[in-house]
Design a protein around this motif. Structure first.
Motif, mmCIF file in Angstrom:
data_model
loop_
_atom_site.group_PDB
_atom_site.id
_atom_site.type_symbol
_atom_site.label_atom_id
_atom_site.label_comp_id
_atom_site.label_asym_id
_atom_site.label_seq_id
_atom_site.Cartn_x
_atom_site.Cartn_y
_atom_site.Cartn_z
ATOM 1 N N GLU A 181 2.526 1.500 -3.463
ATOM 2 C CA GLU A 181 1.578 1.883 -4.508
ATOM 3 C C GLU A 181 1.243 3.370 -4.467
ATOM 4 O O GLU A 181 0.948 3.971 -5.497
ATOM 5 C CB GLU A 181 0.314 1.038 -4.416
ATOM 6 N N ARG A 182 1.301 3.978 -3.278
ATOM 7 C CA ARG A 182 1.036 5.420 -3.171
ATOM 8 C C ARG A 182 2.099 6.242 -3.907
ATOM 9 O O ARG A 182 1.874 7.399 -4.235
ATOM 10 C CB ARG A 182 0.956 5.840 -1.700
ATOM 11 N N GLN A 183 3.247 5.647 -4.157
ATOM 12 C CA GLN A 183 4.329 6.336 -4.854
ATOM 13 C C GLN A 183 4.222 6.244 -6.376
ATOM 14 O O GLN A 183 4.939 6.932 -7.094
ATOM 15 C CB GLN A 183 5.687 5.783 -4.399
ATOM 16 N N LEU A 184 3.333 5.412 -6.859
ATOM 17 C CA LEU A 184 3.170 5.220 -8.297
ATOM 18 C C LEU A 184 2.306 6.323 -8.895
ATOM 19 O O LEU A 184 1.387 6.837 -8.241
ATOM 20 C CB LEU A 184 2.523 3.867 -8.591
ATOM 21 N N LYS A 185 2.574 6.673 -10.128
ATOM 22 C CA LYS A 185 1.726 7.633 -10.854
ATOM 23 C C LYS A 185 0.389 6.977 -11.137
ATOM 24 O O LYS A 185 0.319 5.794 -11.442
ATOM 25 C CB LYS A 185 2.366 8.032 -12.177
ATOM 26 N N ARG A 186 -0.659 7.734 -11.069
ATOM 27 C CA ARG A 186 -1.999 7.241 -11.400
ATOM 28 C C ARG A 186 -2.200 7.351 -12.901
ATOM 29 O O ARG A 186 -1.836 8.339 -13.520
ATOM 30 C CB ARG A 186 -3.099 8.044 -10.685
ATOM 31 N N ARG A 187 -2.802 6.377 -13.496
ATOM 32 C CA ARG A 187 -3.071 6.415 -14.956
ATOM 33 C C ARG A 187 -4.504 6.742 -15.192
ATOM 34 O O ARG A 187 -5.380 6.470 -14.544
ATOM 35 C CB ARG A 187 -2.745 5.062 -15.584
ATOM 36 N N ARG B 58 0.844 -1.204 0.000
ATOM 37 C CA ARG B 58 0.000 0.000 0.000
ATOM 38 C C ARG B 58 0.879 1.253 0.000
ATOM 39 O O ARG B 58 0.615 2.203 -0.742
ATOM 40 C CB ARG B 58 -0.956 -0.009 1.186
#
Length: 118
Positions: A112-118, A109
């Protein structure tokens, strides 16, 4: 991320020289159990029959008991079935996947917060 197996997790249990069990072999066992056929399981996985047969042979070679048994064709054709040992092995493997996913859930979790949103 919801509970259960994290789809990005790849768990492989190593044997003497090669992976004795991994996600592909687990799926093959499950599909043979569903279809009663190595060829139908291979088709469902978009895998060649030859490769599926090689994996079944490897499974039966790597474990102390047969995982899949086969029958040669007759009036109703041949078939394959997952042995009770194979069913137990698959349940155990799936449980290990779930435990591994649960163990890293909080880290995932945060990651995943560090990933760019698509």
């Amino acid at each position: 991320m919801k509970a259960g197996r994290y789809r990005g997790l790849t768990l492989r249990v190593l044997g003497a020289r090669t992976p004795a069990m991994g996600p592909g072999k687990a799926e093959l066992i499950a599909r043979i159990g569903e279809t009663g056929s190595i060829s139908a399981a291979a088709r469902a996985m978009r895998m060649s029959y030859r490769r599926a047969w090689q994996l079944v042979e490897a499974l039966n070679h790597d474990f102390r008991e047969p995982v899949v048994t086969t029958a040669i064709g007759g009036t109703r054709g041949g078939g394959a079935r997952v042995t009770p040992f194979g069913e137990q092995l698959l349940r155990r493997y799936r449980a290990m996947e779930s435990k591994a996913s649960a163990a890293i859930a909080a880290d995932l979790r945060r990651f995943e917060r560090q990933l760019k949103r698509r």
